[in-house]
Design an enzyme around this catalytic site. Structure first.
Site, PDB file in Angstrom:
ATOM      1  N   CYS B  94      27.910  30.811  37.867  1.00  0.00           N
ATOM      2  CA  CYS B  94      28.351  30.226  39.146  1.00  0.00           C
ATOM      3  C   CYS B  94      29.695  30.823  39.579  1.00  0.00           C
ATOM      4  CB  CYS B  94      28.393  28.708  39.045  1.00  0.00           C
ATOM      5  SG  CYS B  94      28.482  27.924  40.673  1.00  0.00           S
ATOM      6  N   HIS B 179      23.576  27.068  36.426  1.00  0.00           N
ATOM      7  CA  HIS B 179      24.310  26.510  35.288  1.00  0.00           C
ATOM      8  C   HIS B 179      23.409  26.265  34.080  1.00  0.00           C
ATOM      9  CE1 HIS B 179      28.063  25.841  37.440  1.00  0.00           C
ATOM     10  NE2 HIS B 179      27.323  25.493  38.471  1.00  0.00           N
ATOM     11  N   GLU B 181      24.304  25.742  31.237  1.00  0.00           N
ATOM     12  CA  GLU B 181      24.979  24.795  30.328  1.00  0.00           C
ATOM     13  C   GLU B 181      24.714  23.343  30.729  1.00  0.00           C
ATOM     14  OE1 GLU B 181      26.309  26.350  32.780  1.00  0.00           O
ATOM     15  OE2 GLU B 181      27.941  25.205  33.681  1.00  0.00           O
TER      16      GLU B 181
END
Lengths: 300, 198
Positions: B94, B179, B181
């Site tokens: 990002c 993302h 994560e």
């Protein structure tokens, strides 16, 4: 709204908390116009909170504090590329609808504004925009999450430049979390009853050892050391309201608070950031506030 | 604090790899968690000394202006370039994709468009096809995400959404506008750690 692929999902809980995750380690600054928003962005703010008057002025002027003028919010959205948040009154879901239609990135259902409903908060699940809400303790934080909040902040005591209430609230929340971790599954329903919080969320916090959303500090930060203090106490980021634009040199103070929030564990950095600043905002001692002047008591 | 005292070069066989995560602002904590789940040692990077002895580096999501300013202010730009010269892989997600583009660190020959899909209300999650992920779809979470606007000849596109590149690789540098994560799927972190193992 999605016309491609037909598989994209918007406004899921993960998408809502995802933005809060990306604000971590950063400073969200109150601004009242596009010019202040630019100053905040250039100082390294990770988002701005658009409002009509900063809390210190709301205290001074009195009267009913409401959602900001849409034109002002649009002006700020045009001026900066970082996320723009805005405040709605507690329970005022029509103000929240307006903010959502303005495409604001986050809505703060805030005790800093005059409450519109003394019994009910906004049903935040009804909205696609994520909400942040204030809390003074764990039970209050979990009640807001039960209504669909995607981020929690301490209430502190906005507009005072006094960190004492934010410290109290942050410690209440984090020690409440630690306490849940010591309980057995048999004891959790009673804990939920005592917290007046949804059992499912109580179980989740007891298991993971943290809230299911990011926890920020708000209400009273005036100096870089205040920012570092709150991060060391467990805040994952800071909101700064009156502390910046009510100080002598907003630009420099904004940068210094950003630096202290990043390097909160590095006293040398916090020291360097604290030098060469003008005067902080004057600040108000809590005992000088009448009981009805305490904003943190708004909401339940 | 894990800095300075780290090993001088890449980890020896058997020792966990040390992967830095730039921790100035943004979603660094979730990356650290994922790195742990694939057996690597995640290290928070705030100062130049923290970069010593790393096997790879992640530039996380967050606000690209905040992160870029911090990198300059805290003297991290040159040490990160040195890391690349030393052949360490770098992954951006990002805002980290923006930081890696030609207008910023210049790690990947590309330009990016900020908030390309729109503001937060246009943020979304979607199953995408991502090269290198064993054919199973990858749940990608896009938060005020960028996309790649223009890319150089040596840049490989690993995924596209709505006709725009959202995952790219050039040599040991890779960047993702979503993302990885924020979901429980750690395949992408595992893929990156494999690259760091060299």
């Amino acid at each position: 709204m999605t016309i491609f692929m037909g598989m994209a999902e918007e406004a899921t809980f993960r998408v809502k908390t995802g933005l809060a995750e990306m604000l971590k380690g950063g400073v969200i600054m109150d601004v009242v116009d596009a010019e202040q928003a630019k100053v905040a962005e250039e100082a390294g703010a990770c988002a701005v909170m658009a409002l009509e008057r900063v809390p210190a002025d709301i205290r001074r002027d009195g009267g009913v504090a409401r959602m900001s003028n849409p034109r002002m919010i649009k002006g700020i959205q045009d001026a900066v590329s970082i996320p723009v948040m805005a405040k709605a009154r507690i329970g005022h879901f029509a103000e929240a609808q307006v903010l959502q239609s303005l495409d604001v990135d986050f809505i703060d259902e805030s005790e800093v504004l005059t409450p519109a409903d003394e019994a009910n908060h906004i049903d935040k699940f009804e909205f696609d925009a994520p909400f942040v809400c204030g809390a003074t303790n764990l039970g209050e934080a979990l009640r807001r999450l039960g209504e669909g909040a995607a981020m929690i902040r301490s209430k502190g005591e906005a507009g005072t430049g006094n960190i004492v209430e934010a410290v109290r609230h942050m410690r209440e929340i984090t020690s409440g979390i630690r306490h849940l971790g010591t309980l057995t599954s048999t004891e959790l329903p009673t804990a939920a009853k005592n917290l007046a919080a949804p059992l499912e969320l109580v179980r989740d916090v007891a298991t993971t050892g943290w809230l299911p959303v990011p926890l920020f500090c708000a209400g009273g930060i005036a100096t870089p050391a205040d920012a570092a203090l709150m991060m060391q106490l467990g805040a994952e980021g800071n909101f700064v309201g009156s502390g910046i634009f009510k100080s002598d040199d907003p630009e420099r103070r904004a940068k210094a608070i950003v630096e202290a929030t990043t390097h909160f564990n590095d006293p040398e950095r916090v020291t360097a950031a604290s030098e060469r600043l003008g005067d902080a905002m004057p600040g108000i001692e809590m005992s000088a506030l009448g009981e009805d002047a305490k904003l943190a008591e708004r909401g339940w | 604090m894990p800095n300075g005292a780290g090993s001088p070069g890449p980890a020896q066989a058997g020792a966990p790899l040390r992967i830095g995560v730039l921790a100035l602002q943004g979603g660094f904590a979730a990356h650290l968690k994922h790195l742990g789940s694939v057996g690597a040692l995640g290290v928070e990077i705030r100062r130049p000394g923290d970069l010593v002895g790393l096997d790879g580096l992640i530039l996380p999501g967050g606000e690209s202006t905040t992160i870029t300013m911090g990198m300059e202010q805290y003297g991290l730009v040159e040490p990160i370039r040195d890391l690349i010269s030393a052949g360490r892989p770098i992954l951006g997600t990002c805002a980290g994709m923006i930081v890696a583009d030609s207008d910023h660190l210049g790690l990947i020959d590309m330009t990016t468009r900020r908030n390309a899909f729109g503001r937060q209300l246009a943020s979304f999650e979607e199953d995408i096809e991502l090269t290198g992920m064993d054919g199973r779809p990858f749940r990608a979470v896009f938060i005020r995400a960028p996309w790649v606007e223009e890319l150089g000849e040596g840049v490989e596109v690993l995924a596209e959404v709505r006709g725009h590149p959202v995952a790219v690789r050039e040599g040991k540098m890779s960047a993702f506008s979503f993302h990885p994560e924020l979901t429980d799927d750690n395949r992408l972190h595992s893929w990156f750690v494999d690259q760091c193992r060299g």
